[in-house]
Design a protein around this motif. Structure first.
Motif, PDB file in Angstrom:
ATOM      1  N   ASP A  58       0.810  -1.411   0.041  1.00  0.00           N
ATOM      2  CA  ASP A  58      -0.086   0.003   0.055  1.00  0.00           C
ATOM      3  C   ASP A  58       0.778   1.212   0.109  1.00  0.00           C
ATOM      4  O   ASP A  58       0.684   2.217  -0.627  1.00  0.00           O
ATOM      5  CB  ASP A  58      -0.954  -0.033   1.147  1.00  0.00           C
ATOM      6  CG  ASP A  58      -2.144  -0.853   1.146  1.00  0.00           C
ATOM      7  OD1 ASP A  58      -2.372  -1.422   0.080  1.00  0.00           O
ATOM      8  OD2 ASP A  58      -2.658  -1.197   2.094  1.00  0.00           O
ATOM      9  N   ILE A  59       2.083   1.314   0.859  1.00  0.00           N
ATOM     10  CA  ILE A  59       2.875   2.406   1.008  1.00  0.00           C
ATOM     11  C   ILE A  59       3.527   2.536  -0.398  1.00  0.00           C
ATOM     12  O   ILE A  59       3.625   3.880  -0.893  1.00  0.00           O
ATOM     13  CB  ILE A  59       3.891   2.336   1.802  1.00  0.00           C
ATOM     14  CG1 ILE A  59       3.165   2.352   3.385  1.00  0.00           C
ATOM     15  CG2 ILE A  59       4.961   3.241   1.782  1.00  0.00           C
ATOM     16  CD1 ILE A  59       4.065   1.860   4.424  1.00  0.00           C
ATOM     17  N   GLN A  60       3.974   1.501  -1.186  1.00  0.00           N
ATOM     18  CA  GLN A  60       4.498   1.598  -2.276  1.00  0.00           C
ATOM     19  C   GLN A  60       3.579   1.989  -3.500  1.00  0.00           C
ATOM     20  O   GLN A  60       4.031   2.755  -4.376  1.00  0.00           O
ATOM     21  CB  GLN A  60       5.132   0.270  -2.732  1.00  0.00           C
ATOM     22  CG  GLN A  60       6.323  -0.285  -2.060  1.00  0.00           C
ATOM     23  CD  GLN A  60       7.551   0.696  -2.218  1.00  0.00           C
ATOM     24  OE1 GLN A  60       7.875   1.306  -3.168  1.00  0.00           O
ATOM     25  NE2 GLN A  60       8.166   0.968  -1.017  1.00  0.00           N
ATOM     26  N   ASN A  61       2.398   1.699  -3.319  1.00  0.00           N
ATOM     27  CA  ASN A  61       1.369   2.240  -4.067  1.00  0.00           C
ATOM     28  C   ASN A  61       0.733   3.606  -4.110  1.00  0.00           C
ATOM     29  O   ASN A  61      -0.313   3.938  -4.663  1.00  0.00           O
ATOM     30  CB  ASN A  61       0.495   0.976  -4.651  1.00  0.00           C
ATOM     31  CG  ASN A  61       1.095  -0.233  -5.018  1.00  0.00           C
ATOM     32  OD1 ASN A  61       1.546  -0.202  -6.088  1.00  0.00           O
ATOM     33  ND2 ASN A  61       0.451  -1.431  -4.520  1.00  0.00           N
ATOM     34  N   GLY A  62       1.366   4.233  -3.090  1.00  0.00           N
ATOM     35  CA  GLY A  62       0.672   5.359  -2.667  1.00  0.00           C
ATOM     36  C   GLY A  62      -0.597   5.229  -1.915  1.00  0.00           C
ATOM     37  O   GLY A  62      -1.493   6.590  -1.804  1.00  0.00           O
ATOM     38  N   LYS A  63      -0.851   4.291  -1.440  1.00  0.00           N
ATOM     39  CA  LYS A  63      -2.457   4.189  -0.819  1.00  0.00           C
ATOM     40  C   LYS A  63      -2.145   4.534   0.706  1.00  0.00           C
ATOM     41  O   LYS A  63      -2.141   3.669   1.558  1.00  0.00           O
ATOM     42  CB  LYS A  63      -2.935   2.804  -0.986  1.00  0.00           C
ATOM     43  CG  LYS A  63      -3.122   2.307  -2.390  1.00  0.00           C
ATOM     44  CD  LYS A  63      -3.917   0.975  -2.195  1.00  0.00           C
ATOM     45  CE  LYS A  63      -4.386   0.554  -3.662  1.00  0.00           C
ATOM     46  NZ  LYS A  63      -4.597  -0.780  -3.738  1.00  0.00           N
ATOM     47  N   VAL A  64      -2.100   5.736   1.042  1.00  0.00           N
ATOM     48  CA  VAL A  64      -1.506   6.290   2.499  1.00  0.00           C
ATOM     49  C   VAL A  64      -2.375   7.556   2.587  1.00  0.00           C
ATOM     50  O   VAL A  64      -2.611   8.271   1.622  1.00  0.00           O
ATOM     51  CB  VAL A  64      -0.165   6.389   2.669  1.00  0.00           C
ATOM     52  CG1 VAL A  64       0.535   5.162   2.403  1.00  0.00           C
ATOM     53  CG2 VAL A  64       0.583   7.326   1.539  1.00  0.00           C
ATOM     54  N   PHE A  65      -2.348   8.048   3.713  1.00  0.00           N
ATOM     55  CA  PHE A  65      -2.913   9.313   4.036  1.00  0.00           C
ATOM     56  C   PHE A  65      -2.158   9.919   5.205  1.00  0.00           C
ATOM     57  O   PHE A  65      -1.601   9.344   6.097  1.00  0.00           O
ATOM     58  CB  PHE A  65      -4.349   9.096   4.935  1.00  0.00           C
ATOM     59  CG  PHE A  65      -5.408   8.296   4.019  1.00  0.00           C
ATOM     60  CD1 PHE A  65      -6.175   8.793   3.305  1.00  0.00           C
ATOM     61  CD2 PHE A  65      -5.427   6.945   4.317  1.00  0.00           C
ATOM     62  CE1 PHE A  65      -7.039   8.291   2.357  1.00  0.00           C
ATOM     63  CE2 PHE A  65      -6.566   5.943   3.580  1.00  0.00           C
ATOM     64  CZ  PHE A  65      -7.183   6.703   2.684  1.00  0.00           C
ATOM     65  N   LYS A  66      -2.192  11.367   4.761  1.00  0.00           N
ATOM     66  CA  LYS A  66      -1.306  12.259   5.761  1.00  0.00           C
ATOM     67  C   LYS A  66      -2.011  12.312   7.123  1.00  0.00           C
ATOM     68  O   LYS A  66      -3.182  12.381   7.505  1.00  0.00           O
ATOM     69  CB  LYS A  66      -1.164  13.760   5.348  1.00  0.00           C
ATOM     70  CG  LYS A  66      -0.243  13.727   4.101  1.00  0.00           C
ATOM     71  CD  LYS A  66      -0.112  15.566   3.822  1.00  0.00           C
ATOM     72  CE  LYS A  66       0.785  15.402   2.443  1.00  0.00           C
ATOM     73  NZ  LYS A  66       0.914  16.910   2.142  1.00  0.00           N
ATOM     74  N   HIS A  67      -1.225  12.109   8.199  1.00  0.00           N
ATOM     75  CA  HIS A  67      -1.717  12.183   9.705  1.00  0.00           C
ATOM     76  C   HIS A  67      -2.467  13.309   9.742  1.00  0.00           C
ATOM     77  O   HIS A  67      -3.601  13.192  10.387  1.00  0.00           O
ATOM     78  CB  HIS A  67      -0.467  12.367  10.617  1.00  0.00           C
ATOM     79  CG  HIS A  67      -0.922  12.209  12.096  1.00  0.00           C
ATOM     80  ND1 HIS A  67      -0.943  13.465  12.646  1.00  0.00           N
ATOM     81  CD2 HIS A  67      -1.447  11.191  12.768  1.00  0.00           C
ATOM     82  CE1 HIS A  67      -1.303  12.952  13.984  1.00  0.00           C
ATOM     83  NE2 HIS A  67      -1.423  11.521  13.977  1.00  0.00           N
TER      84      HIS A  67
END
Length: 82
Positions: A58-67
């Motif tokens: 998910d991190i590698q694919n940009g599936k993250v949210f800013k805190h």
């Protein structure tokens, strides 16, 4: 050495303690010991590894949210900080 007998001696001693700092020290030792004695089963270890791999993907694919964005959404949703 009779381990059970030694345990009972310790229990008797602990129940007679009045020194709060010594009681807190014993609690600290208990907590640290509990953390080190925790063991995962093989099935649990495998599940954790799978979740870690998925998280990495998910991190590698940009599936993250800013805190900051998550916190703002949470505050808005629950009316915090208004």
């Amino acid at each position: 050495m009779d381990v059970q007998a030694e345990k009972y001696k310790l229990i008797e001693w602990i129940t007679s303690l009045e020194d709060i700092s010594l009681i807190e020290l014993l609690q600290s030792i208990q907590q640290k010991t509990a953390l080190h004695s925790f063991r995962f089963s093989d099935e649990e270890k495998q599940k954790i590894l799978q979740l870690l791999e998925k998280s990495e993907a998910d991190i590698q694919n940009g599936k993250v949210f800013k805190h900051e964005n998550v916190m703002n959404e949470f505050k808005e949703q629950y009316g915090i900080g208004k």
